[in-house]
Write a protein that holds these residues in place. Structure first.
Motif, PDB file in Angstrom:
ATOM      1  N   ILE A   1      -4.803   6.382  -1.229  1.00  0.00           N
ATOM      2  CA  ILE A   1      -4.988   5.026  -1.777  1.00  0.00           C
ATOM      3  C   ILE A   1      -5.033   3.998  -0.655  1.00  0.00           C
ATOM      4  N   MET A   2      -6.042   3.119  -0.742  1.00  0.00           N
ATOM      5  CA  MET A   2      -6.129   1.989   0.210  1.00  0.00           C
ATOM      6  C   MET A   2      -6.397   0.750  -0.632  1.00  0.00           C
ATOM      7  N   ILE A   3      -5.387  -0.005  -0.906  1.00  0.00           N
ATOM      8  CA  ILE A   3      -5.568  -1.181  -1.758  1.00  0.00           C
ATOM      9  C   ILE A   3      -6.111  -2.351  -0.953  1.00  0.00           C
ATOM     10  N   ARG A   4      -6.739  -3.244  -1.686  1.00  0.00           N
ATOM     11  CA  ARG A   4      -7.203  -4.503  -1.105  1.00  0.00           C
ATOM     12  C   ARG A   4      -6.995  -5.582  -2.159  1.00  0.00           C
ATOM     13  N   ASP A   5      -7.270  -6.811  -1.830  1.00  0.00           N
ATOM     14  CA  ASP A   5      -7.014  -7.891  -2.787  1.00  0.00           C
ATOM     15  C   ASP A   5      -7.731  -7.684  -4.120  1.00  0.00           C
TER      16      ASP A   5
ATOM     17  N   ASN B   1       0.836  -1.204   0.000  1.00  0.00           N
ATOM     18  CA  ASN B   1       0.000   0.000   0.000  1.00  0.00           C
ATOM     19  C   ASN B   1       0.872   1.257   0.000  1.00  0.00           C
ATOM     20  N   ASP B   2       1.938   1.230   0.754  1.00  0.00           N
ATOM     21  CA  ASP B   2       2.855   2.379   0.774  1.00  0.00           C
ATOM     22  C   ASP B   2       3.489   2.587  -0.596  1.00  0.00           C
ATOM     23  N   ILE B   3       3.805   1.484  -1.257  1.00  0.00           N
ATOM     24  CA  ILE B   3       4.394   1.581  -2.599  1.00  0.00           C
ATOM     25  C   ILE B   3       3.393   2.201  -3.567  1.00  0.00           C
ATOM     26  N   PHE B   4       2.160   1.760  -3.487  1.00  0.00           N
ATOM     27  CA  PHE B   4       1.107   2.317  -4.358  1.00  0.00           C
ATOM     28  C   PHE B   4       0.957   3.823  -4.113  1.00  0.00           C
ATOM     29  N   LYS B   5       0.965   4.213  -2.850  1.00  0.00           N
ATOM     30  CA  LYS B   5       0.807   5.634  -2.525  1.00  0.00           C
ATOM     31  C   LYS B   5       1.944   6.440  -3.135  1.00  0.00           C
ATOM     32  N   ASP B   6       3.134   5.866  -3.084  1.00  0.00           N
ATOM     33  CA  ASP B   6       4.321   6.556  -3.586  1.00  0.00           C
ATOM     34  C   ASP B   6       4.323   6.630  -5.114  1.00  0.00           C
ATOM     35  N   VAL B   7       4.076   5.500  -5.760  1.00  0.00           N
ATOM     36  CA  VAL B   7       4.125   5.451  -7.234  1.00  0.00           C
ATOM     37  C   VAL B   7       3.050   6.353  -7.842  1.00  0.00           C
ATOM     38  N   PHE B   8       1.850   6.316  -7.244  1.00  0.00           N
ATOM     39  CA  PHE B   8       0.743   7.094  -7.804  1.00  0.00           C
ATOM     40  C   PHE B   8       0.585   8.449  -7.134  1.00  0.00           C
ATOM     41  N   ASP B   9       1.516   8.742  -6.225  1.00  0.00           N
ATOM     42  CA  ASP B   9       1.540  10.056  -5.565  1.00  0.00           C
ATOM     43  C   ASP B   9       0.164  10.404  -4.995  1.00  0.00           C
ATOM     44  N   ASP B  10      -0.378   9.453  -4.225  1.00  0.00           N
ATOM     45  CA  ASP B  10      -1.729   9.642  -3.698  1.00  0.00           C
ATOM     46  C   ASP B  10      -1.814   8.979  -2.329  1.00  0.00           C
ATOM     47  N   ASN B  11      -1.834   9.821  -1.295  1.00  0.00           N
ATOM     48  CA  ASN B  11      -1.850   9.279   0.074  1.00  0.00           C
ATOM     49  C   ASN B  11      -3.181   8.692   0.494  1.00  0.00           C
TER      50      ASN B  11
ATOM     51  N   THR C   1      -8.052  -3.358  -8.766  1.00  0.00           N
ATOM     52  CA  THR C   1      -7.503  -3.548 -10.111  1.00  0.00           C
ATOM     53  C   THR C   1      -7.089  -2.190 -10.685  1.00  0.00           C
ATOM     54  N   ALA C   2      -6.475  -2.223 -11.856  1.00  0.00           N
ATOM     55  CA  ALA C   2      -6.025  -0.993 -12.526  1.00  0.00           C
ATOM     56  C   ALA C   2      -7.212  -0.075 -12.837  1.00  0.00           C
ATOM     57  N   LYS C   3      -8.386  -0.660 -12.999  1.00  0.00           N
ATOM     58  CA  LYS C   3      -9.563   0.153 -13.344  1.00  0.00           C
ATOM     59  C   LYS C   3      -9.899   1.142 -12.236  1.00  0.00           C
ATOM     60  N   GLU C   4      -9.532   0.796 -11.000  1.00  0.00           N
ATOM     61  CA  GLU C   4      -9.918   1.642  -9.868  1.00  0.00           C
ATOM     62  C   GLU C   4      -8.923   2.755  -9.573  1.00  0.00           C
ATOM     63  N   ILE C   5      -7.749   2.675 -10.158  1.00  0.00           N
ATOM     64  CA  ILE C   5      -6.739   3.713  -9.939  1.00  0.00           C
ATOM     65  C   ILE C   5      -6.475   4.372 -11.279  1.00  0.00           C
TER      66      ILE C   5
ATOM     67  N   VAL D   1      -4.539  -6.773  -7.172  1.00  0.00           N
ATOM     68  CA  VAL D   1      -3.541  -6.654  -6.107  1.00  0.00           C
ATOM     69  C   VAL D   1      -3.354  -7.987  -5.396  1.00  0.00           C
ATOM     70  N   GLY D   2      -4.449  -8.707  -5.199  1.00  0.00           N
ATOM     71  CA  GLY D   2      -4.377 -10.006  -4.525  1.00  0.00           C
ATOM     72  C   GLY D   2      -3.406 -10.955  -5.220  1.00  0.00           C
ATOM     73  N   GLU D   3      -3.473 -10.993  -6.547  1.00  0.00           N
ATOM     74  CA  GLU D   3      -2.566 -11.869  -7.306  1.00  0.00           C
ATOM     75  C   GLU D   3      -1.128 -11.382  -7.164  1.00  0.00           C
ATOM     76  N   MET D   4      -0.959 -10.078  -7.108  1.00  0.00           N
ATOM     77  CA  MET D   4       0.382  -9.515  -6.938  1.00  0.00           C
ATOM     78  C   MET D   4       0.943  -9.960  -5.578  1.00  0.00           C
ATOM     79  N   ILE D   5       0.116  -9.882  -4.562  1.00  0.00           N
ATOM     80  CA  ILE D   5       0.548 -10.286  -3.214  1.00  0.00           C
ATOM     81  C   ILE D   5       0.881 -11.779  -3.185  1.00  0.00           C
ATOM     82  N   ASP D   6       0.073 -12.583  -3.858  1.00  0.00           N
ATOM     83  CA  ASP D   6       0.332 -14.035  -3.922  1.00  0.00           C
ATOM     84  C   ASP D   6       1.716 -14.294  -4.497  1.00  0.00           C
TER      85      ASP D   6
END
Lengths: 79, 305
Positions: free
Chosen positions: A23-27, A11-21, A30-34, A68-73
């Protein structure tokens, strides 16, 4: 590192890459939501994840990740 | 409108199903293409089906094309340069590989319609052709899969259309495409030759097209110099290239549009019209900041050196 810890770090990585504090990812995320998550940012995201977790994705994994879930897996398998 | 084009819709659905990032891109795609472009894509798919392909194999080829770009983007992000820097490397690693080239050329041909930047450049090219409809010799350097060449044949009236390519495979492919799409152009003088462009010693050309070639060669300025020699101040000179666009067979890295224009100027041309299409719908500012690909098209005029 357990799955929950991976999610938090990711989640911290997502916030950093997309420059958006906000962001709250879950499993299911998908890309459609960001909005800015396109092919180029996907590369930045993958590179950041590789660096953070000390892993390498294959090109097949990079292009086939559905959420994201698949990424975590994949991360959990590699660390 | 898109519902009329069954094969094209089928192809896009197949691509989107297999790749989530592509799915996001194609969600609103139906409004992006003109009717002519839908017709062109449908015709292209039918052409490949006649050659034994189907929607699934075509979607695989296109996704491989995209995947190869992504793979090179990874390298570029890390090292700031293209992986290959010589024609010899590219020849040995890719151009000699027949199955790779076949899949690559299919992906590239489909990208004329499916990739936003390629589609917009082709659209601009067709508009500009309206101003240069007649002349003597029309020369295209490296026609590849033939989209520019065929578009010129179908929309202009020159006394000779000459396409030259160093690759025998590309020449044969282009000949097949021309035969398939230009059935009503039997009265036109069309010639496709495998030859080194630098060996051209014909008459001065009223039009020269060199699309997506300069980034594939070690010394693009030599190509521009030769074009200068074979054109006159009223010639239509159309070039396309890219900045920061890592692909497996890209050799020459243009870092910016300024760099391209500096080379153009040094080689004795002035830019009379231009089109910049950043990748992924980015603004120019965002593309420059992120060092993202910018597809560029220029119409040039020969001036003094």
């Amino acid at each position: 590192m357990n799955r929950e810890e991976v999610l938090l770090r990711l989640n911290d990585i997502f916030k950093d890459v997309f420059d958006d504090n906000t962001i709250m990812i879950r499993d299911e995320t998908t890309a459609k939501e960001i909005e800015d998550w396109d092919s180029l940012e996907h590369i930045n995201l993958i590179l950041a994840v590789e660096q953070c977790f000390g892993i390498k994705f294959s090109m097949l994994e990079v292009t086939q990740i559905k959420n994201v879930g698949e990424m975590i897996d994949i991360i959990c398998c590699k660390i | 409108m898109s519902k009329l084009f069954e094969k094209s819709n089928g192809l896009i659905k197949s691509i989107a199903k297999k790749n989530l990032l592509q799915q996001k891109y194609y969600d609103n795609f139906s409004e992006e293409m003109t009717q002519d472009e839908w017709i062109g894509l449908e015709s292209l798919i039918k052409y490949y089906e006649n050659k034994g392909e189907d929607v699934e194999s075509l979607s695989e080829s296109y996704l491989k094309f995209i995947e190869n770009i992504m793979e090179e983007q990874f390298y570029f992000k890390q090292y700031g340069e293209y992986r290959c820097s010589s024609a010899k490397e590219v020849e040995e690693q890719f151009y000699c590989n027949v199955s790779y080239m076949k899949q690559y050329m299919i992906g590239l041909a489909l990208s004329t319609y499916l990739l936003d930047s390629h589609r917009k450049c082709m659209r601009w090219y067709k508009e500009k052709l309206e101003e240069y409809k007649e002349g003597g010799t029309w020369l295209e350097i490296g026609p590849g899969h033939g989209e520019h060449f065929i578009t010129a044949i179908q929309n202009t009236n020159y006394s000779k259309y000459l396409g030259v390519d160093i690759s025998k495979t590309c020449v044969e492919m282009c000949k097949e495409m021309v035969k398939y799409t230009c059935c009503d152009a039997e009265n036109k003088n069309i010639c496709l030759e495998q030859m080194d462009f630098f060996a051209y010693e014909g008459s001065l050309c009223d039009s020269v097209v060199i699309g997506e070639v300069l980034e594939h060669v070690e010394q693009p300025q030599l190509f521009l110099n030769k074009i200068w020699e074979i054109t006159h101040p009223k010639s239509f000179i159309y070039i396309t290239t890219v900045t920061n666009c890592p692909q497996k067979d890209h050799i020459y890295l243009f870092h910016s549009t300024d760099e391209i224009e500096e080379m153009i100027s040094k080689c004795g041309f002035e830019v009379i019209d231009s089109l910049f299409v950043p990748t992924n719908g980015y603004s120019m500012e965002k593309a420059i900041k992120k060092k993202a690909t910018i597809n560029v098209a220029y119409i040039l005029r020969k001036v003094g050196k």
